[in-house]
Structure formats: C-alpha cells, structure tokens
Design a protein around this motif. Structure first.
Motif, PDB file in Angstrom:
ATOM      1  N   ILE A  27       0.836  -1.215   0.000  1.00  0.00           N
ATOM      2  CA  ILE A  27       0.000   0.000   0.000  1.00  0.00           C
ATOM      3  C   ILE A  27       0.864   1.256   0.000  1.00  0.00           C
ATOM      4  O   ILE A  27       0.584   2.216  -0.727  1.00  0.00           O
ATOM      5  CB  ILE A  27      -0.939  -0.029   1.227  1.00  0.00           C
ATOM      6  N   HIS A  28       1.930   1.258   0.815  1.00  0.00           N
ATOM      7  CA  HIS A  28       2.761   2.459   0.902  1.00  0.00           C
ATOM      8  C   HIS A  28       3.674   2.643  -0.304  1.00  0.00           C
ATOM      9  O   HIS A  28       4.133   3.770  -0.562  1.00  0.00           O
ATOM     10  CB  HIS A  28       3.604   2.413   2.185  1.00  0.00           C
ATOM     11  N   LYS A  33       0.740   9.416  -2.972  1.00  0.00           N
ATOM     12  CA  LYS A  33       0.665   9.533  -1.520  1.00  0.00           C
ATOM     13  C   LYS A  33      -0.586  10.319  -1.127  1.00  0.00           C
ATOM     14  O   LYS A  33      -1.149  11.049  -1.948  1.00  0.00           O
ATOM     15  CB  LYS A  33       1.910  10.239  -0.989  1.00  0.00           C
ATOM     16  N   PRO A  34      -1.031  10.195   0.115  1.00  0.00           N
ATOM     17  CA  PRO A  34      -2.209  10.973   0.544  1.00  0.00           C
ATOM     18  C   PRO A  34      -2.020  12.468   0.356  1.00  0.00           C
ATOM     19  O   PRO A  34      -2.967  13.175  -0.022  1.00  0.00           O
ATOM     20  CB  PRO A  34      -2.332  10.612   2.031  1.00  0.00           C
ATOM     21  N   VAL A 283      -9.222   3.750  -0.526  1.00  0.00           N
ATOM     22  CA  VAL A 283      -8.182   3.471  -1.528  1.00  0.00           C
ATOM     23  C   VAL A 283      -8.042   4.649  -2.490  1.00  0.00           C
ATOM     24  O   VAL A 283      -6.928   5.053  -2.849  1.00  0.00           O
ATOM     25  CB  VAL A 283      -8.516   2.179  -2.304  1.00  0.00           C
ATOM     26  N   ARG A 286      -6.171   7.342  -0.775  1.00  0.00           N
ATOM     27  CA  ARG A 286      -4.910   6.892  -0.135  1.00  0.00           C
ATOM     28  C   ARG A 286      -4.949   7.140   1.384  1.00  0.00           C
ATOM     29  O   ARG A 286      -3.979   7.623   1.965  1.00  0.00           O
ATOM     30  CB  ARG A 286      -3.694   7.591  -0.745  1.00  0.00           C
ATOM     31  N   ASP A 287      -6.071   6.795   1.975  1.00  0.00           N
ATOM     32  CA  ASP A 287      -6.225   6.949   3.424  1.00  0.00           C
ATOM     33  C   ASP A 287      -5.594   5.721   4.098  1.00  0.00           C
ATOM     34  O   ASP A 287      -6.280   4.741   4.431  1.00  0.00           O
ATOM     35  CB  ASP A 287      -7.723   7.064   3.755  1.00  0.00           C
ATOM     36  N   TYR A 288      -4.275   5.775   4.321  1.00  0.00           N
ATOM     37  CA  TYR A 288      -3.524   4.602   4.791  1.00  0.00           C
ATOM     38  C   TYR A 288      -4.072   3.985   6.081  1.00  0.00           C
ATOM     39  O   TYR A 288      -4.241   2.753   6.150  1.00  0.00           O
ATOM     40  CB  TYR A 288      -2.042   4.958   4.982  1.00  0.00           C
TER      41      TYR A 288
END
Length: 324
Positions: A27-28, A33-34, A283, A286-288
């Motif tokens: 994911i990262h 990036k967010p 997703v 990008r809300d990790y």
C-alpha cells in the motif's frame, strides 16, 4: 479438541503479521501519496504545507519505522485517525460494519440452505431434468460478472418495473414509517444486494455438494446400508449427507472473506453505506490508516473463516482432531 484448537490459534499469529507486513509495504509503495491526492484536490496547497502534512501523518519516516509505529498502535487496538476527516478509524468502521454484516450473514444463510438442498437433490437423480436445469443455472451464476448482474437487476426491478429501490438502505421518509413498515422498507432495499451477493456462492456450493454427494452415494457402506433395508431417507440424510458435507464446511469457511471482498462491488453499485464502499473510498484517497484497518479486518475474517472450517471439520470428522 482443546489442544487442536490451541495449536491452530498459535499458527494464526505469524500468518496475521505476515499479511500485515505485505499489505503495509504494498500500500505504501503504490503510486500516489495521501498528500499528493490532497494537493491535487486543492492546488493552493504549497510544497511547504505538503511537507508539514507528511510530518504530521508520519510519512516522512522510513517505511520500516512507519510499520513498527503502526504495529505498536495496533497492539493497543488503536487504528489511528483517518487522513480524510481526522476521525478515529475504528469509529468509522463500527458505523459501517452492521450493514455489511447483515448482507453477508443473510447471503451465507441462503447459500448454505439452498446450496446444500440443490446439490443433494441433483445428486439423488443425476442427469435428470432437475439436475440439468440447476446445471444451467450454476454455469450462468459462475459466468455472470457481479457488477453486470447488479446493473441488469437495477434496470429491470428498479427502473422498468419499479418494484424495488435501486440505491441506499432506507427511503427518504423512513422515520415516519411504522415498525413493520420500516422492516418492509429495509427488506425491499436489501433484496437486490443480498441476491447479487449470494448468487455466485450459491452456484458454487450447490455444485460442490452435488459432486461430493454423488461420490459418497457410490461408497460400499451406502450399498450396505441399503441392503440392510434402511429407509432411503435414513441412508441419504443420516449416512450419506454427514460425510458429503465435510468439503462444504471447508468451502463455506473460506467463502467468508470472499463475501466481504464482494461487498466492495455491490455496495458501490447500490450506494450502500457499508465497509466495502468505505474501503473503496479509502483506496481512492490513499487513506492509509483506514486501508490498513480494513486489511486487518479482512485478514482476521479470513483466518476466522479458516479456523471455523477447521473446527467444524474436526467436529464432523473425529479423525482430524485425534490426528497426531
């Protein structure tokens, strides 16, 4: 049985952390990036503000350090705050999960009851009219994409016939309905999502049940039971069904995470406020923290499904729990 259960629980821990490591790094490392998403939504965000946001979210640290910080919070059941609105991730999931659970539990019940019944009925008289009709139904269920089926049903029952609502979980005037009126309104809104959710699983379980039952009915002990003059219902439902159902128990347990994954599709199409739609939105932004929380939830459900399948298998077949 307790020793068997303890052994299975211990085996789940390394699997769980293996899933989190792989998911976290994938994911990262994915593009976007967010902070880049937020900058694209608001071009006035300067580079300095973007660096501040990365420092605030902890994204300026090395990836392995970010993972260990996340695990420290996870041990305390702290999933962090959402990047999109700053709310605790756990609260957002708890708000959405009842709808997803209701749909998936209803789907599993329908799959279990109808799938086994159709499979047994087809196996008793294979290659007859009923078996051929269900075979056609099964192939259609397997081949039809979920999103396409959902759109067809929305068009037929929601737009052409006007029988069922096509989006949301309740009507706009839901609060003015009586108790039974609210139940009826919820049922009408859930009919299409539950049907779309269970159609694939129903097709698969009925076929597995059919093949398993046919195999069991050809075993020598079934011929022995019939030669002893036992009633056909006793032979079928006491001797054959208990042995034929063992593979189905395993498949049903493994189907739990699949149903959750399918929620992303039908909740997005029917605009249902469940965790599947929440995951899709996380997703896209990008809300990790929210993505990882839902990955953890999916991993736990997957392992729980496997564990339930193993325990059920051990209960049905004593050889499993006494095996060294």
């Amino acid at each position: 049985m307790i020793k068997y259960l303890a052994k299975r629980l211990l085996m789940l821990l390394p699997i769980f952390f293996g899933i989190t490591i792989i998911s976290f790094f994938i994911i990262h490392l994915a593009p976007g990036k967010p902070t880049e998403i937020q900058q694209s939504l608001n071009p006035k965000v300067s580079l300095e503000v973007r660096h501040r946001l990365e420092k605030l979210y902890g994204l300026d640290k090395p990836l392995h350090e970010q993972y260990f910080n996340w695990v420290k919070k996870l041990v305390k059941f702290d999933f962090g705050n959402s990047f999109s609105d700053g709310r605790p991730v756990l609260n957002k999931i708890l708000e959405k999960i009842p709808i997803t659970l209701v749909i998936n539990v209803l789907s599993l019940i329908i799959i279990l009851i109808l799938g086994i019944a159709l499979g047994v009925r087809s196996a008793i008289r294979p290659n007859q009219a009923f078996d051929k009709i269900t075979t056609i139904f099964v192939f259609i269920g397997f081949a039809m994409p979920t999103f396409w089926l959902a759109l067809l049903l929305m068009n037929l029952f929601g737009i052409t016939l006007g029988w069922l609502p096509i989006s949301g979980i309740t009507s706009l005037d839901f609060e003015y309905y009586s108790f039974w009126g609210k139940i009826a309104d919820l049922s009408r809104h859930l009919m299409l999502p539950v049907f779309v959710s269970c159609i694939g699983g129903l097709a698969g379980i009925s076929r597995y049940m059919r093949s398993s039952m046919i195999e069991v009915l050809n075993q020598p002990y079934i011929y022995t039971a019939r030669s002893k003059g036992l009633p056909e219902n006793v032979v079928l439902y006491k001797h054959a069904l208990r042995n034929a159902i063992m593979p189905i128990v395993t498949i049903l347990g493994l189907s739990i995470p699949g149903l959750l994954g399918g929620s992303v599709i039908f909740e997005s199409i029917f605009a249902l406020p469940g965790i599947g739609r929440l995951f899709y939105e996380a997703v896209m932004t990008r809300d990790y923290p929210l993505i990882m929380a839902e990955v953890v939830l999916g991993a736990v459900l997957t392992m729980l499904g496997n564990l339930i399948a193993d325990i059920s298998y051990a209960y049905v077949d004593p050889r499993v729990r006494f095996k060294k």
